[in-house]
Design an enzyme around this catalytic site. Structure first.
Site, mmCIF file in Angstrom:
data_model
loop_
_atom_site.group_PDB
_atom_site.id
_atom_site.type_symbol
_atom_site.label_atom_id
_atom_site.label_comp_id
_atom_site.label_asym_id
_atom_site.label_seq_id
_atom_site.Cartn_x
_atom_site.Cartn_y
_atom_site.Cartn_z
ATOM 1 N N GLY A 122 0.720 -1.003 0.102
ATOM 2 C CA GLY A 122 -0.029 -0.093 0.079
ATOM 3 C C GLY A 122 1.221 1.044 -0.191
ATOM 4 O O GLY A 122 1.684 1.381 0.770
ATOM 5 N N ALA A 189 22.229 -6.283 23.266
ATOM 6 C CA ALA A 189 21.569 -6.963 24.722
ATOM 7 C C ALA A 189 20.444 -6.891 25.480
ATOM 8 O O ALA A 189 20.351 -6.469 26.265
ATOM 9 C CB ALA A 189 23.076 -6.950 25.799
ATOM 10 N N VAL A 277 20.388 -4.519 17.076
ATOM 11 C CA VAL A 277 20.006 -2.822 18.375
ATOM 12 C C VAL A 277 18.587 -2.052 17.500
ATOM 13 O O VAL A 277 19.348 -0.801 17.926
ATOM 14 C CB VAL A 277 21.901 -2.413 17.013
ATOM 15 C CG1 VAL A 277 22.170 -2.601 17.031
ATOM 16 C CG2 VAL A 277 21.149 -2.260 15.923
ATOM 17 N N HIS A 451 -3.511 -19.832 48.263
ATOM 18 C CA HIS A 451 -2.352 -19.963 48.360
ATOM 19 C C HIS A 451 -2.443 -21.743 47.645
ATOM 20 O O HIS A 451 -3.860 -22.877 47.675
ATOM 21 C CB HIS A 451 -1.975 -20.050 49.786
ATOM 22 C CG HIS A 451 -1.444 -20.840 49.954
ATOM 23 N ND1 HIS A 451 -0.309 -20.966 50.757
ATOM 24 C CD2 HIS A 451 -1.385 -22.692 50.812
ATOM 25 C CE1 HIS A 451 0.938 -21.626 50.900
ATOM 26 N NE2 HIS A 451 0.095 -22.221 51.438
HETATM 27 P P1 FAD Z 1 4.017 -4.795 12.789
HETATM 28 O O1 FAD Z 1 3.342 -6.349 13.327
HETATM 29 O O2 FAD Z 1 5.544 -4.911 12.356
HETATM 30 O O3 FAD Z 1 2.882 -5.048 11.447
HETATM 31 C C1 FAD Z 1 3.384 -4.426 10.477
HETATM 32 C C2 FAD Z 1 2.917 -4.580 9.053
HETATM 33 O O4 FAD Z 1 2.568 -3.981 7.849
HETATM 34 C C3 FAD Z 1 3.702 -6.034 8.538
HETATM 35 O O5 FAD Z 1 2.398 -7.297 8.277
HETATM 36 C C4 FAD Z 1 4.312 -5.322 7.626
HETATM 37 O O6 FAD Z 1 4.586 -6.131 6.395
HETATM 38 C C5 FAD Z 1 2.572 -4.905 6.881
HETATM 39 N N1 FAD Z 1 3.015 -2.988 5.924
HETATM 40 C C6 FAD Z 1 4.326 -2.967 6.225
HETATM 41 N N2 FAD Z 1 4.439 -2.209 5.470
HETATM 42 C C7 FAD Z 1 3.085 -1.968 4.077
HETATM 43 C C8 FAD Z 1 2.620 -0.990 3.316
HETATM 44 N N3 FAD Z 1 3.418 0.035 2.981
HETATM 45 N N4 FAD Z 1 1.414 -1.903 2.803
HETATM 46 C C9 FAD Z 1 0.849 -2.823 3.076
HETATM 47 N N5 FAD Z 1 1.793 -3.645 4.252
HETATM 48 C C10 FAD Z 1 3.010 -3.102 5.011
HETATM 49 N N6 FAD Z 1 5.580 -7.445 21.140
HETATM 50 C C11 FAD Z 1 5.410 -7.787 22.554
HETATM 51 O O7 FAD Z 1 4.628 -7.043 22.865
HETATM 52 N N7 FAD Z 1 5.864 -9.456 22.530
HETATM 53 C C12 FAD Z 1 6.693 -10.168 22.683
HETATM 54 O O8 FAD Z 1 7.035 -10.760 23.128
HETATM 55 C C13 FAD Z 1 7.230 -9.775 21.135
HETATM 56 N N8 FAD Z 1 8.455 -10.648 21.082
HETATM 57 C C14 FAD Z 1 9.078 -10.294 19.450
HETATM 58 C C15 FAD Z 1 9.988 -10.970 19.280
HETATM 59 C C16 FAD Z 1 10.819 -10.716 17.868
HETATM 60 C C17 FAD Z 1 11.870 -11.347 17.638
HETATM 61 C C18 FAD Z 1 10.676 -8.859 17.781
HETATM 62 C C19 FAD Z 1 11.108 -8.872 16.111
HETATM 63 C C20 FAD Z 1 9.734 -8.468 17.649
HETATM 64 C C21 FAD Z 1 8.752 -8.966 19.048
HETATM 65 N N9 FAD Z 1 7.930 -7.412 20.101
HETATM 66 C C22 FAD Z 1 7.266 -8.087 20.865
HETATM 67 C C23 FAD Z 1 7.543 -6.696 19.067
HETATM 68 C C24 FAD Z 1 6.125 -6.431 18.419
HETATM 69 O O9 FAD Z 1 6.183 -7.477 17.406
HETATM 70 C C25 FAD Z 1 5.831 -5.379 17.805
HETATM 71 O O10 FAD Z 1 6.139 -4.158 18.256
HETATM 72 C C26 FAD Z 1 3.879 -5.602 16.591
HETATM 73 O O11 FAD Z 1 4.511 -6.488 16.320
HETATM 74 C C27 FAD Z 1 3.810 -4.337 15.923
HETATM 75 O O12 FAD Z 1 2.998 -4.325 15.862
HETATM 76 P P2 FAD Z 1 2.049 -3.694 14.414
HETATM 77 O O13 FAD Z 1 0.710 -3.477 14.051
HETATM 78 O O14 FAD Z 1 2.772 -1.682 14.352
HETATM 79 O O15 FAD Z 1 3.237 -3.384 12.847
HETATM 80 P P1 NAD Z 2 16.332 -2.880 21.971
HETATM 81 O O1 NAD Z 2 16.475 -0.792 21.617
HETATM 82 O O2 NAD Z 2 14.928 -3.692 22.985
HETATM 83 O O3 NAD Z 2 17.810 -3.594 22.423
HETATM 84 C C1 NAD Z 2 18.806 -2.990 21.327
HETATM 85 C C2 NAD Z 2 19.837 -3.139 22.160
HETATM 86 O O4 NAD Z 2 21.196 -3.214 21.398
HETATM 87 C C3 NAD Z 2 20.205 -1.854 23.649
HETATM 88 O O5 NAD Z 2 20.352 -2.227 24.269
HETATM 89 C C4 NAD Z 2 21.309 -0.925 22.798
HETATM 90 O O6 NAD Z 2 22.206 0.057 23.966
HETATM 91 C C5 NAD Z 2 22.046 -1.862 22.020
HETATM 92 N N1 NAD Z 2 22.779 -1.250 21.122
HETATM 93 C C6 NAD Z 2 22.355 -0.347 20.137
HETATM 94 N N2 NAD Z 2 23.537 -0.093 19.008
HETATM 95 C C7 NAD Z 2 24.247 -1.199 19.337
HETATM 96 C C8 NAD Z 2 25.352 -1.230 18.909
HETATM 97 N N3 NAD Z 2 26.329 -0.827 17.686
HETATM 98 N N4 NAD Z 2 26.623 -2.055 19.407
HETATM 99 C C9 NAD Z 2 26.241 -2.613 19.861
HETATM 100 N N5 NAD Z 2 24.070 -2.638 20.814
HETATM 101 C C10 NAD Z 2 24.333 -1.844 20.858
HETATM 102 O O7 NAD Z 2 16.120 -3.470 20.971
HETATM 103 P P2 NAD Z 2 15.774 -4.917 19.978
HETATM 104 O O8 NAD Z 2 15.957 -6.115 21.224
HETATM 105 O O9 NAD Z 2 16.285 -4.835 18.378
HETATM 106 O O10 NAD Z 2 13.659 -5.190 19.957
HETATM 107 C C11 NAD Z 2 13.538 -4.390 19.196
HETATM 108 C C12 NAD Z 2 12.352 -4.162 19.846
HETATM 109 O O11 NAD Z 2 11.030 -5.724 19.347
HETATM 110 C C13 NAD Z 2 11.829 -3.672 20.884
HETATM 111 O O12 NAD Z 2 11.460 -2.190 21.019
HETATM 112 C C14 NAD Z 2 11.210 -4.576 21.625
HETATM 113 O O13 NAD Z 2 9.848 -3.894 22.425
HETATM 114 C C15 NAD Z 2 10.424 -5.186 21.292
HETATM 115 N N6 NAD Z 2 10.838 -6.823 21.073
HETATM 116 C C16 NAD Z 2 9.725 -6.893 22.589
HETATM 117 C C17 NAD Z 2 9.656 -8.617 22.883
HETATM 118 C C18 NAD Z 2 9.147 -9.032 24.135
HETATM 119 O O14 NAD Z 2 8.382 -7.503 23.979
HETATM 120 N N7 NAD Z 2 9.058 -9.821 25.065
HETATM 121 C C19 NAD Z 2 10.766 -8.977 22.519
HETATM 122 C C20 NAD Z 2 11.153 -8.841 21.834
HETATM 123 C C21 NAD Z 2 11.471 -7.572 20.712
#
Ligand code: FAD
Ligand code: NAD
Length: 477
Positions: A122, A189, A277, A451
């Site tokens: 989109g 990390a 990162v 409990h």
């Molecule tokens: P997204 O989930 O990124 O969805 C956006 C969608 O829009 C995608 O399908 C994309 O393909 C589509 N899109 C983008 N641009 C276009 C376009 N121009 N046209 C059509 N479609 C498009 N969050 C938690 O709360 N709990 C967790 O345990 C957690 N674990 C995570 C683990 C990992 C490894 C990662 C990477 C993220 C994790 N997150 C977690 C973060 C979470 O996934 C995101 O915060 C969340 O998915 C964001 O939702 P969103 O709907 O904004 O975007």
């Molecule tokens: P993050 O922001 O949690 O961590 C990135 C880390 O990389 C930070 O500690 C930062 O200091 C470090 N960093 C940045 N630049 C660096 C560099 N040049 N060299 C070394 N370290 C560097 O981001 P993430 O772990 O990539 O996760 C992305 C997002 O996805 C987060 O905002 C998180 O909220 C979401 N997420 C959420 C969950 C969950 O809710 N359980 C799980 C996975 C991801």
């Protein structure tokens, strides 16, 4: 010919698909455009969260934790399982099955709510107009009274360690390894680094995390972050703090990472390197230049408190507007924006967004840390209680960690909670609800908790605010 909808949502992640469902519930004719393709090249709804984020990572965290426990913890229960073998193909198959059932579940929800799912990229052309380009075939322009952008985010790239899809991967690549890397490096990390580092360490990788900041998890309460660092190191995660990566170079047999630590130039070689990162907003090709859509100084779509962009009738929610990049934060914004569009007063309380890190032990928090509350001028009191004194935690073989409540000393209102321990991802919900109702520590202290449950630790922490925890031996000297 272009179709006319009440609402078009761009993006079917947890922000977009929830917004679309709420719009449909409110009687609005809704379409949702999404471009995610699964490994077989089929459209797959649910965005990052369901396809390559929350859900696949939690599936692998569970499998790897069971593998670790079967090898190292079951014997204490009198369960002797010799030669526990890992079948990583089956582990990945199970993960894929969970993802498939959840993503097809979103498709079913769309159908039952009368939402049209449109596959393609989109591009906002201006108020009311979105061009959709399918992978094959001709682009078309669709029209709607209101547009909600929920395009989410993508992994942040590092020019000094570019992804190659093999040796140097992002979180999506790291969820798909088909063999366990011998030596695994992770830049960052943060939450992804710790969760995916835990997965592969439990399955046998030697994991090193290179973190540029001097403190681990600076957003987490200091006491909890210290305990987390101790536990992760005991589990064998090699966490290098204050490590500034200079360059990653792919070689025939691995990837060499050069970095500076304590002003010393060092290098390490890994079989695989994950770059974790942070994530950046997915705005590439999302809007035409002529649309005039404004971004903020960090590249997120700029919105006001009612999720309106600078363009009339164009809204945005989820990761693409910044703030906490969390699925539940995006979903709540999705509900709020749909209600605002329908003339109601949708609202999100950003003071009660829970955060969870799904490591073992889990880490969860909501609201202010003790330091933040003090800096903001609150007169602070705290109450902490350890899982070591919980019968249920002992039975679960998980009696490590603690619950800490941060309380406004003037009013007794709970303004933060910080936890590390078993299932704190579930326990945090009690405090989130309490904070929504402006609960005092006394309210929680006077609430009966079953409990034996882990929730008794929350109860005791509330009692500890006034130094009256029952199962705490060395309180007074
Ligand atoms: P997204 O989930 O990124 O969805 C956006 C969608 O829009 C995608 O399908 C994309 O393909 C589509 N899109 C983008 N641009 C276009 C376009 N121009 N046209 C059509 N479609 C498009 N969050 C938690 O709360 N709990 C967790 O345990 C957690 N674990 C995570 C683990 C990992 C490894 C990662 C990477 C993220 C994790 N997150 C977690 C973060 C979470 O996934 C995101 O915060 C969340 O998915 C964001 O939702 P969103 O709907 O904004 O975007
Ligand atoms: P993050 O922001 O949690 O961590 C990135 C880390 O990389 C930070 O500690 C930062 O200091 C470090 N960093 C940045 N630049 C660096 C560099 N040049 N060299 C070394 N370290 C560097 O981001 P993430 O772990 O990539 O996760 C992305 C997002 O996805 C987060 O905002 C998180 O909220 C979401 N997420 C959420 C969950 C969950 O809710 N359980 C799980 C996975 C991801």
């Amino acid at each position: 010919m272009s179709k006319k909808y009440d609402v078009i949502v761009i993006g079917a992640g947890p922000a977009g698909y929830v917004a679309a469902i709420r719009c449909a519930q409110l009687g609005l004719k809704t379409a949702c455009i999404d471009n995610w393709l699964d490994e077989a090249g089929k459209p797959s709804l649910g965005g990052t969260c369901l396809n390559a984020g929350c859900m696949p990572s939690k599936a692998l965290l569970e499998s790897s934790e069971l593998f670790h426990r079967a090898q190292h913890e079951f014997a204490e229960h009198g369960l002797e399982i010799r030669n526990v073998k890992m079948n990583i193909g089956q582990m990945q198959k199970r993960k894929a099955g969970i993802v498939a059932s959840l993503t097809s579940g979103v498709a079913t929800l769309f159908k039952s709510n009368g939402i049209e799912a449109i596959h393609g990229k989109g591009c906002l052309e201006g108020p009311g107009k979105v061009k959709v380009t399918p992978p094959k075939g001709k682009a078309s322009t669709l029209q709607a009274d209101k547009i909600i952008i929920a395009a989410g985010s993508v992994p942040a790239e590092m020019s000094i360690a570019p992804f190659d899809g093999d040796r140097i991967v992002d979180s999506t690549g790291a969820l798909d390894f088909d063999t366990v890397p011998g030596k695994l490096g992770i830049i960052g990390a943060g939450i992804i680094g710790l969760e995916l580092g835990s997965v592969w360490a439990r399955l046998g990788s030697e994991v090193t995390l290179l973190e540029t900041q001097d403190a681990l998890l600076p957003m987490v309460d200091k006491q909890i972050a210290r305990e987390a660092g101790k536990q992760f190191r005991q589990q064998g995660l090699n966490i290098l703090l204050g490590a500034r990566v200079l360059k990653a170079t792919t070689q025939a047999k691995g990837v060499k990472v050069e970095y500076v630590e304590n002003e010393d130039k060092k290098s390490l070689t890994f079989d695989k390197l994950i770059v974790a990162v942070g994530r950046r907003p997915a705005t590439d090709g999302l809007f035409s230049k002529d649309s005039g859509l404004e971004l903020d100084d960090k590249g997120f779509i700029a919105v006001n408190e009612r999720y309106r962009t600078n363009l009339p009738d164009v809204y945005a929610v989820g990761d693409v507007i910044g703030g906490a990049m969390l699925a539940h934060k995006g979903s709540e914004e999705g509900v709020a924006v749909a209600e605002i569009i329908a003339g109601q007063s949708g609202h999100v309380n950003y003071d009660t967004v829970p955060s969870v890190i799904y490591t073992a032990p889990e880490i969860a928090w909501v609201g202010k840390t003790e330091d933040q509350a003090s800096r903001q001028g609150f007169s602070v009191k705290t109450g902490s209680f350890p899982f070591a004194a919980s019968g249920r935690a002992k039975a679960l073989q998980a009696a490590q960690g603690m619950v800490k409540l941060v309380v406004d000393a003037d009013t007794d209102e709970v303004i933060g909670a910080h936890m590390i321990g078993p299932y704190v991802s579930e326990l945090i919900a009690e405090i989130v609800l309490g904070m929504e109702f402006k609960a005092s520590a006394e309210d929680i202290a006077r609430t009966m908790h079953a409990h034996p449950t882990l929730s008794e630790v929350v109860h005791e922490a509330a009692l500890a605010v006034d130094n009256r925890a029952i199962h705490f031996a060395n309180r007074r000297k």
